[in-house]
Design a protein around this motif. Structure first.
Motif, PDB file in Angstrom:
ATOM      1  N   MET A 273      -5.871  -8.786   8.038  1.00  0.00           N
ATOM      2  CA  MET A 273      -7.052  -8.129   7.816  1.00  0.00           C
ATOM      3  C   MET A 273      -6.917  -6.585   7.692  1.00  0.00           C
ATOM      4  O   MET A 273      -8.043  -5.796   7.332  1.00  0.00           O
ATOM      5  CB  MET A 273      -8.265  -8.281   8.820  1.00  0.00           C
ATOM      6  CG  MET A 273      -8.477  -9.826   9.139  1.00  0.00           C
ATOM      7  SD  MET A 273      -9.188 -10.569   7.489  1.00  0.00           S
ATOM      8  CE  MET A 273      -8.566 -12.263   7.987  1.00  0.00           C
ATOM      9  N   ASP A 274      -5.784  -6.299   7.754  1.00  0.00           N
ATOM     10  CA  ASP A 274      -5.318  -4.749   7.604  1.00  0.00           C
ATOM     11  C   ASP A 274      -4.943  -4.426   6.173  1.00  0.00           C
ATOM     12  O   ASP A 274      -4.857  -3.146   5.997  1.00  0.00           O
ATOM     13  CB  ASP A 274      -4.499  -4.243   8.512  1.00  0.00           C
ATOM     14  CG  ASP A 274      -3.106  -5.091   8.232  1.00  0.00           C
ATOM     15  OD1 ASP A 274      -2.904  -6.173   8.033  1.00  0.00           O
ATOM     16  OD2 ASP A 274      -2.179  -4.220   8.540  1.00  0.00           O
ATOM     17  N   ILE A 275      -4.928  -5.185   5.228  1.00  0.00           N
ATOM     18  CA  ILE A 275      -4.334  -4.789   3.953  1.00  0.00           C
ATOM     19  C   ILE A 275      -5.509  -4.447   2.929  1.00  0.00           C
ATOM     20  O   ILE A 275      -6.707  -5.370   2.833  1.00  0.00           O
ATOM     21  CB  ILE A 275      -3.662  -6.226   3.310  1.00  0.00           C
ATOM     22  CG1 ILE A 275      -2.498  -6.404   4.421  1.00  0.00           C
ATOM     23  CG2 ILE A 275      -3.179  -5.920   2.076  1.00  0.00           C
ATOM     24  CD1 ILE A 275      -1.855  -7.699   4.061  1.00  0.00           C
ATOM     25  N   GLY A 276      -5.162  -3.466   2.265  1.00  0.00           N
ATOM     26  CA  GLY A 276      -6.131  -3.039   1.293  1.00  0.00           C
ATOM     27  C   GLY A 276      -5.469  -3.088  -0.121  1.00  0.00           C
ATOM     28  O   GLY A 276      -4.343  -2.695  -0.351  1.00  0.00           O
TER      29      GLY A 276
ATOM     30  N   ILE B  66      -1.193  -1.216  -2.773  1.00  0.00           N
ATOM     31  CA  ILE B  66      -1.272  -1.909  -1.558  1.00  0.00           C
ATOM     32  C   ILE B  66      -1.160  -1.212  -0.449  1.00  0.00           C
ATOM     33  O   ILE B  66      -0.158  -0.370  -0.489  1.00  0.00           O
ATOM     34  CB  ILE B  66      -0.569  -3.257  -1.425  1.00  0.00           C
ATOM     35  CG1 ILE B  66      -0.886  -4.286  -0.654  1.00  0.00           C
ATOM     36  CG2 ILE B  66       1.158  -3.021  -1.513  1.00  0.00           C
ATOM     37  CD1 ILE B  66      -0.362  -5.828  -0.605  1.00  0.00           C
ATOM     38  N   HIS B  67      -1.942  -1.306   0.568  1.00  0.00           N
ATOM     39  CA  HIS B  67      -1.915  -0.604   1.704  1.00  0.00           C
ATOM     40  C   HIS B  67      -1.994  -1.408   2.991  1.00  0.00           C
ATOM     41  O   HIS B  67      -2.907  -2.345   2.971  1.00  0.00           O
ATOM     42  CB  HIS B  67      -2.847   0.680   1.787  1.00  0.00           C
ATOM     43  CG  HIS B  67      -2.930   1.381   2.969  1.00  0.00           C
ATOM     44  ND1 HIS B  67      -1.932   2.353   3.020  1.00  0.00           N
ATOM     45  CD2 HIS B  67      -3.319   1.459   4.155  1.00  0.00           C
ATOM     46  CE1 HIS B  67      -1.843   3.033   4.170  1.00  0.00           C
ATOM     47  NE2 HIS B  67      -2.847   2.614   5.043  1.00  0.00           N
ATOM     48  N   PRO B  68      -1.189  -1.343   3.991  1.00  0.00           N
ATOM     49  CA  PRO B  68      -0.095  -0.611   4.355  1.00  0.00           C
ATOM     50  C   PRO B  68       1.252  -0.774   3.341  1.00  0.00           C
ATOM     51  O   PRO B  68       1.308  -1.961   2.860  1.00  0.00           O
ATOM     52  CB  PRO B  68       0.298  -0.917   5.660  1.00  0.00           C
ATOM     53  CG  PRO B  68      -0.103  -1.825   6.233  1.00  0.00           C
ATOM     54  CD  PRO B  68      -1.294  -2.314   5.255  1.00  0.00           C
TER      55      PRO B  68
ATOM     56  N   GLY C  93       7.006  -5.622   1.413  1.00  0.00           N
ATOM     57  CA  GLY C  93       8.280  -6.033   2.215  1.00  0.00           C
ATOM     58  C   GLY C  93       8.321  -7.326   3.193  1.00  0.00           C
ATOM     59  O   GLY C  93       9.210  -8.211   3.244  1.00  0.00           O
ATOM     60  N   GLU C  94       7.150  -7.165   3.784  1.00  0.00           N
ATOM     61  CA  GLU C  94       6.817  -8.232   4.909  1.00  0.00           C
ATOM     62  C   GLU C  94       6.573  -9.589   4.307  1.00  0.00           C
ATOM     63  O   GLU C  94       6.824 -10.703   4.570  1.00  0.00           O
ATOM     64  CB  GLU C  94       5.675  -7.934   5.628  1.00  0.00           C
ATOM     65  CG  GLU C  94       6.122  -6.644   6.676  1.00  0.00           C
ATOM     66  CD  GLU C  94       4.544  -6.006   7.199  1.00  0.00           C
ATOM     67  OE1 GLU C  94       3.626  -6.602   7.028  1.00  0.00           O
ATOM     68  OE2 GLU C  94       4.724  -4.835   7.762  1.00  0.00           O
TER      69      GLU C  94
END
Length: 92
Positions: free
Chosen positions: A70-73, A37-39, A44-45
């Motif tokens: 929308m920033d999660i890969g 998973i990225h970031p 943790g969040e």
């Protein structure tokens, strides 16, 4: 305090969820596994977001968390995989 553990095998990786519960409230949530998973700080969040919610609300909290990020890969892993791991943890 009750301790719940659940796992789910996604297409590429295992998701393990541990929940410490007190009176129906998730006091602590730990998500581990061999998925990507990225970031990296996303897990943790998500753990912080789940903490303090009623157990029956956790799947909804996961939906809301990923709906606005929308920033999660997550290659070969999706939101449903996390929800299944939560369900499996709460079966006991």
């Amino acid at each position: 305090m009750k301790h719940h553990v659940g796992e789910h095998k996604a297409r590429k990786g295992l998701i393990r969820v541990e929940i410490d519960e007190e009176n129906g409230i998730a006091e602590n949530v730990k998500i581990t596994g061999d998925f990507f998973i990225h970031p990296e700080e996303t897990i943790g969040e998500l753990e912080k977001e789940l903490k303090g919610h009623k157990l029956e609300e956790l799947e909804h909290v996961i939906d809301e968390f990923f709906a606005v990020r929308m920033d999660i890969g997550m290659p070969y892993v999706n939101v449903e995989d996390f929800k299944i791991a939560i369900k499996n943890a709460l079966k006991d």
